[in-house]
Design a protein around this motif. Sequence first.
Motif, PDB file in Angstrom:
ATOM      1  N   HIS A   1      -2.904  14.407   4.240  1.00 35.97           N
ATOM      2  CA  HIS A   1      -1.832  13.614   3.548  1.00 35.97           C
ATOM      3  C   HIS A   1      -1.577  14.788   2.236  1.00 35.97           C
ATOM      4  O   HIS A   1      -2.286  15.497   1.798  1.00 35.97           O
ATOM      5  CB  HIS A   1      -2.383  12.620   2.803  1.00 35.97           C
ATOM      6  CG  HIS A   1      -2.643  11.544   3.746  1.00 35.97           C
ATOM      7  ND1 HIS A   1      -3.785  11.340   4.349  1.00 35.97           N
ATOM      8  CD2 HIS A   1      -2.052  10.430   4.103  1.00 35.97           C
ATOM      9  CE1 HIS A   1      -3.779  10.231   5.267  1.00 35.97           C
ATOM     10  NE2 HIS A   1      -2.550   9.538   5.005  1.00 35.97           N
TER      11      HIS A   1
ATOM     12  N   ASN B   1     -10.818   8.326  -6.957  1.00 37.41           N
ATOM     13  CA  ASN B   1      -9.788   9.432  -6.936  1.00 37.41           C
ATOM     14  C   ASN B   1     -10.716  10.555  -7.755  1.00 37.41           C
ATOM     15  O   ASN B   1     -10.014  11.648  -7.712  1.00 37.41           O
ATOM     16  CB  ASN B   1      -8.867   9.005  -8.080  1.00 37.41           C
ATOM     17  CG  ASN B   1      -7.870   7.752  -7.484  1.00 37.41           C
ATOM     18  OD1 ASN B   1      -7.728   7.577  -6.264  1.00 37.41           O
ATOM     19  ND2 ASN B   1      -7.362   7.055  -8.105  1.00 37.41           N
TER      20      ASN B   1
ATOM     21  N   ARG C   1       4.903   9.889  -1.563  1.00 37.35           N
ATOM     22  CA  ARG C   1       4.144   8.676  -1.621  1.00 37.35           C
ATOM     23  C   ARG C   1       3.155   9.174  -2.637  1.00 37.35           C
ATOM     24  O   ARG C   1       2.311  10.087  -2.558  1.00 37.35           O
ATOM     25  CB  ARG C   1       3.593   8.401  -0.042  1.00 37.35           C
ATOM     26  CG  ARG C   1       4.601   8.081   0.812  1.00 37.35           C
ATOM     27  CD  ARG C   1       3.967   7.612   2.186  1.00 37.35           C
ATOM     28  NE  ARG C   1       4.946   7.546   2.981  1.00 37.35           N
ATOM     29  CZ  ARG C   1       5.216   6.934   4.339  1.00 37.35           C
ATOM     30  NH1 ARG C   1       3.966   6.740   4.876  1.00 37.35           N
ATOM     31  NH2 ARG C   1       6.214   6.716   4.889  1.00 37.35           N
TER      32      ARG C   1
ATOM     33  N   GLN D   1       5.273  -5.562   9.039  1.00 34.32           N
ATOM     34  CA  GLN D   1       6.112  -4.675   7.936  1.00 34.32           C
ATOM     35  C   GLN D   1       7.631  -4.950   8.335  1.00 34.32           C
ATOM     36  O   GLN D   1       7.980  -6.006   8.408  1.00 34.32           O
ATOM     37  CB  GLN D   1       5.701  -3.354   8.249  1.00 34.32           C
ATOM     38  CG  GLN D   1       4.304  -3.044   7.464  1.00 34.32           C
ATOM     39  CD  GLN D   1       3.482  -1.536   8.109  1.00 34.32           C
ATOM     40  OE1 GLN D   1       4.128  -0.745   8.850  1.00 34.32           O
ATOM     41  NE2 GLN D   1       2.374  -1.528   7.888  1.00 34.32           N
TER      42      GLN D   1
ATOM     43  N   LYS E   1      -5.949   6.876   5.512  1.00 35.72           N
ATOM     44  CA  LYS E   1      -4.943   5.889   5.228  1.00 35.72           C
ATOM     45  C   LYS E   1      -4.318   5.396   6.675  1.00 35.72           C
ATOM     46  O   LYS E   1      -3.584   6.331   7.270  1.00 35.72           O
ATOM     47  CB  LYS E   1      -3.871   6.290   4.270  1.00 35.72           C
ATOM     48  CG  LYS E   1      -3.165   5.110   3.973  1.00 35.72           C
ATOM     49  CD  LYS E   1      -2.141   5.476   2.660  1.00 35.72           C
ATOM     50  CE  LYS E   1      -1.579   4.444   2.008  1.00 35.72           C
ATOM     51  NZ  LYS E   1      -0.507   3.953   2.776  1.00 35.72           N
TER      52      LYS E   1
ATOM     53  N   HIS F   1       0.659  -1.322  -0.001  1.00 33.43           N
ATOM     54  CA  HIS F   1      -0.004   0.013   0.124  1.00 33.43           C
ATOM     55  C   HIS F   1       1.060   1.159   0.011  1.00 33.43           C
ATOM     56  O   HIS F   1       0.416   2.262   0.343  1.00 33.43           O
ATOM     57  CB  HIS F   1      -0.923   0.010   1.203  1.00 33.43           C
ATOM     58  CG  HIS F   1      -2.060  -1.289   1.118  1.00 33.43           C
ATOM     59  ND1 HIS F   1      -2.612  -1.448   0.020  1.00 33.43           N
ATOM     60  CD2 HIS F   1      -2.239  -2.293   2.011  1.00 33.43           C
ATOM     61  CE1 HIS F   1      -3.395  -2.462   0.157  1.00 33.43           C
ATOM     62  NE2 HIS F   1      -2.898  -2.932   1.308  1.00 33.43           N
ATOM     63  N   LEU F   2       2.082   1.112  -0.247  1.00 36.74           N
ATOM     64  CA  LEU F   2       3.003   2.347  -0.587  1.00 36.74           C
ATOM     65  C   LEU F   2       3.341   2.246  -1.959  1.00 36.74           C
ATOM     66  O   LEU F   2       3.952   1.378  -2.505  1.00 36.74           O
ATOM     67  CB  LEU F   2       4.230   2.098   0.328  1.00 36.74           C
ATOM     68  CG  LEU F   2       4.264   2.468   1.585  1.00 36.74           C
ATOM     69  CD1 LEU F   2       5.464   2.243   2.234  1.00 36.74           C
ATOM     70  CD2 LEU F   2       3.908   3.755   1.966  1.00 36.74           C
TER      71      LEU F   2
ATOM     72  N   PHE G   1      -9.672  11.525   2.147  1.00 39.07           N
ATOM     73  CA  PHE G   1      -8.680  10.456   2.210  1.00 39.07           C
ATOM     74  C   PHE G   1      -8.181  10.039   3.551  1.00 39.07           C
ATOM     75  O   PHE G   1      -7.877  10.880   4.064  1.00 39.07           O
ATOM     76  CB  PHE G   1      -7.681  10.681   1.302  1.00 39.07           C
ATOM     77  CG  PHE G   1      -6.535  10.054   0.919  1.00 39.07           C
ATOM     78  CD1 PHE G   1      -6.621   8.932  -0.078  1.00 39.07           C
ATOM     79  CD2 PHE G   1      -5.398   9.893   1.684  1.00 39.07           C
ATOM     80  CE1 PHE G   1      -5.660   8.012  -0.264  1.00 39.07           C
ATOM     81  CE2 PHE G   1      -4.414   9.131   1.574  1.00 39.07           C
ATOM     82  CZ  PHE G   1      -4.340   7.993   0.568  1.00 39.07           C
TER      83      PHE G   1
ATOM     84  N   GLY H   1      -0.226   9.205  -4.887  1.00 40.57           N
ATOM     85  CA  GLY H   1      -1.423   8.971  -4.387  1.00 40.57           C
ATOM     86  C   GLY H   1      -2.192   9.231  -3.253  1.00 40.57           C
ATOM     87  O   GLY H   1      -3.321   9.255  -2.979  1.00 40.57           O
ATOM     88  N   GLU H   2      -1.149   9.723  -2.293  1.00 39.46           N
ATOM     89  CA  GLU H   2      -1.664  10.299  -1.011  1.00 39.46           C
ATOM     90  C   GLU H   2      -1.756  11.818  -0.718  1.00 39.46           C
ATOM     91  O   GLU H   2      -1.000  12.588  -0.810  1.00 39.46           O
ATOM     92  CB  GLU H   2      -0.770   9.516  -0.002  1.00 39.46           C
ATOM     93  CG  GLU H   2      -0.426   8.230  -0.104  1.00 39.46           C
ATOM     94  CD  GLU H   2       0.058   7.880   1.133  1.00 39.46           C
ATOM     95  OE1 GLU H   2       0.580   8.341   2.169  1.00 39.46           O
ATOM     96  OE2 GLU H   2       0.445   6.688   1.275  1.00 39.46           O
ATOM     97  N   SER H   3      -3.286  12.067  -1.036  1.00 44.56           N
ATOM     98  CA  SER H   3      -3.399  13.547  -0.967  1.00 44.56           C
ATOM     99  C   SER H   3      -4.827  13.638  -0.114  1.00 44.56           C
ATOM    100  O   SER H   3      -5.817  13.071  -0.480  1.00 44.56           O
ATOM    101  CB  SER H   3      -3.611  13.993  -2.310  1.00 44.56           C
ATOM    102  OG  SER H   3      -3.796  15.449  -2.476  1.00 44.56           O
TER     103      SER H   3
ATOM    104  N   LYS I   1       0.769   1.878   7.108  1.00 45.38           N
ATOM    105  CA  LYS I   1       1.131   1.518   5.810  1.00 45.38           C
ATOM    106  C   LYS I   1      -0.123   0.800   5.036  1.00 45.38           C
ATOM    107  O   LYS I   1       0.218   0.080   4.260  1.00 45.38           O
ATOM    108  CB  LYS I   1       2.471   0.840   5.660  1.00 45.38           C
ATOM    109  CG  LYS I   1       3.369   1.912   5.951  1.00 45.38           C
ATOM    110  CD  LYS I   1       4.836   1.184   6.058  1.00 45.38           C
ATOM    111  CE  LYS I   1       5.925   2.284   6.512  1.00 45.38           C
ATOM    112  NZ  LYS I   1       7.306   1.794   6.775  1.00 45.38           N
ATOM    113  N   GLY I   2      -1.225   0.982   5.543  1.00 45.83           N
ATOM    114  CA  GLY I   2      -2.305   0.000   5.234  1.00 45.83           C
ATOM    115  C   GLY I   2      -3.103   0.408   4.168  1.00 45.83           C
ATOM    116  O   GLY I   2      -2.594   1.323   3.588  1.00 45.83           O
ATOM    117  N   GLN I   3      -4.231  -0.257   3.908  1.00 40.92           N
ATOM    118  CA  GLN I   3      -4.965   0.188   2.704  1.00 40.92           C
ATOM    119  C   GLN I   3      -5.491   1.568   2.942  1.00 40.92           C
ATOM    120  O   GLN I   3      -5.814   1.885   3.955  1.00 40.92           O
ATOM    121  CB  GLN I   3      -6.216  -1.072   2.844  1.00 40.92           C
ATOM    122  CG  GLN I   3      -7.463  -0.736   2.026  1.00 40.92           C
ATOM    123  CD  GLN I   3      -6.972  -0.728   0.588  1.00 40.92           C
ATOM    124  OE1 GLN I   3      -6.512  -1.701   0.022  1.00 40.92           O
ATOM    125  NE2 GLN I   3      -7.443   0.359  -0.222  1.00 40.92           N
ATOM    126  N   ALA I   4      -5.538   2.254   1.985  1.00 44.13           N
ATOM    127  CA  ALA I   4      -5.932   3.562   1.861  1.00 44.13           C
ATOM    128  C   ALA I   4      -7.872   3.597   1.473  1.00 44.13           C
ATOM    129  O   ALA I   4      -8.260   2.709   0.734  1.00 44.13           O
ATOM    130  CB  ALA I   4      -5.532   4.553   0.731  1.00 44.13           C
TER     131      ALA I   4
END
Lengths: 331, 189
Positions: free
Chosen positions: A109, B7, A101, A223, B31, A53-54, B29, A103-105, B34-37
Amino acid sequence: MAETETRWHPSANRRALEARARLLADIRRFFAERGVLEVETPILSTAAATAPHLHSLATHYQGLQTSEGLRLFLQTSPEHAMKRLLAAGSGPIYQLARVFRNGESGRRHNPEFTLLEWYRPGVDHWTLMEEVDIFLSRLLGTPKGERLSYKEVFQHYLEVDVFAASNKVLAGLARAHGFQGGTVNGEESRQISLDFLMAAVIEPQLGQGRPCFIYDYPASEAQLARIRPASKICLVPLAERFEVYLNGMELANGYHELSDVAEQRQRFQTDIAYRKAWGLEEVPLDELLLAALAQGLPDCAGVALGVDRLLMVLLGSSRIEEVLAFPVDRI
Amino acid sequence: MAAYSTNEFKSGLKVMMDGDPCTIVENEFVKPGKGQAFNRVKLRNLKTGRVIDRTFKSGETLEAADVLETQLQYLYSDGELWHFMSPETFEQYSADGAAVGDAVKWLKEQDICTVTLWNGVPLSVAPPNFVTLQVTETDPGLRGDTSSGGNKPATLETGAVVRVPLFIDVGEVLKIDTRTGEYVERAKE
């Protein structure tokens, strides 16, 4: 998106810019007083984080050493490079790093942000939690944090025994809290239910007025942390990992670092297989990190802390753009 | 029919949810570590007006709703349906009581209303922000009282009841703000 005439302006006001400068100076003073060495490692790497998911951003390098050019990834965290320094005998180190990262917005974020990461050789995650608590009280003036296990928070906020509950029970709970079920089954669906319940239901309630440390995560969320095997006291294996929440917001993520090179390679390969199966971008695994681990990573704990979110807490901001000079929609 | 991914979600986007057309009010958004968004989305059901909270795995899609906001002229009511016409295409549309809802008390023939169409059928009707309506019933006006002292109820030609100043008489034409249901002023002749 704002028009160009107005879009050139910073989204953070003068007060926020000054608070950021002060915070960075305070962080450096905190570590200088404690004899932790500030380091800088490259933002670019030939390898990338494998975690499913990163999502990394990539760029293309052309230069002397390579005729066809080289695909380079922008780091999602400085973790791999810092562990190579630790394996080389750096001792305690910290870094204020720009990380990326894809897609993180959103409200909390931005695809590019500042991460503070620090490592302490010779200690486990319990000792590091103490230092994070002191760090937060020094920088934010917070009272001593509370400590709850992952199992306890699910028990408390959702009245469920998270390790004993079936996939179906967890999926039902997620639906009852407004999760619009996807199309996946099995272990994947279990992890999605857990991620949803944590992020959407539990997290907003955590750490009101004082930090909340959550520890003993499911092994599936280890992780790069060590996994403590199941025992008579605890029937499931647990990840030696913690997260810190404040005012309903995730601030930091810490590990008792995995140093077993075989296990680390195995986890990278599992991630890569998962990426393949789900059609995610395939990334090269970090052989340089594995070589460092093979040589020997000292027993250590490390933590990554979001600096922009620290500022949000300091300034009482609810949107990350209030603490960034130029968020993604102004670049 | 087109579909939108999380998106593309932004406020105002019209999507289908549980078989009903909805408009997206807010999209956040989230998250974990580090998991699923996920995307936490507030949607307003355009049929019922109710706002619901739903969370989607990032990357999931919702079908687009064929919803169109248009300006239509109100023609008349036959007691069961309310009839409208497009001043441009002259096409006629009939709305039922559920679609007209609270707007009914402000509907005056010839007025231009904002009508939301779903698959070509009126889903909701919003009256103009300001309407001018004649008073059909109220206590006799108090001569000389032009101050903003007290007020009294007045029934208007469409049946709506509003609070008006004491000096207003039957037969006068008033400007009303339909968003608040409040008297604004006497309409200019």
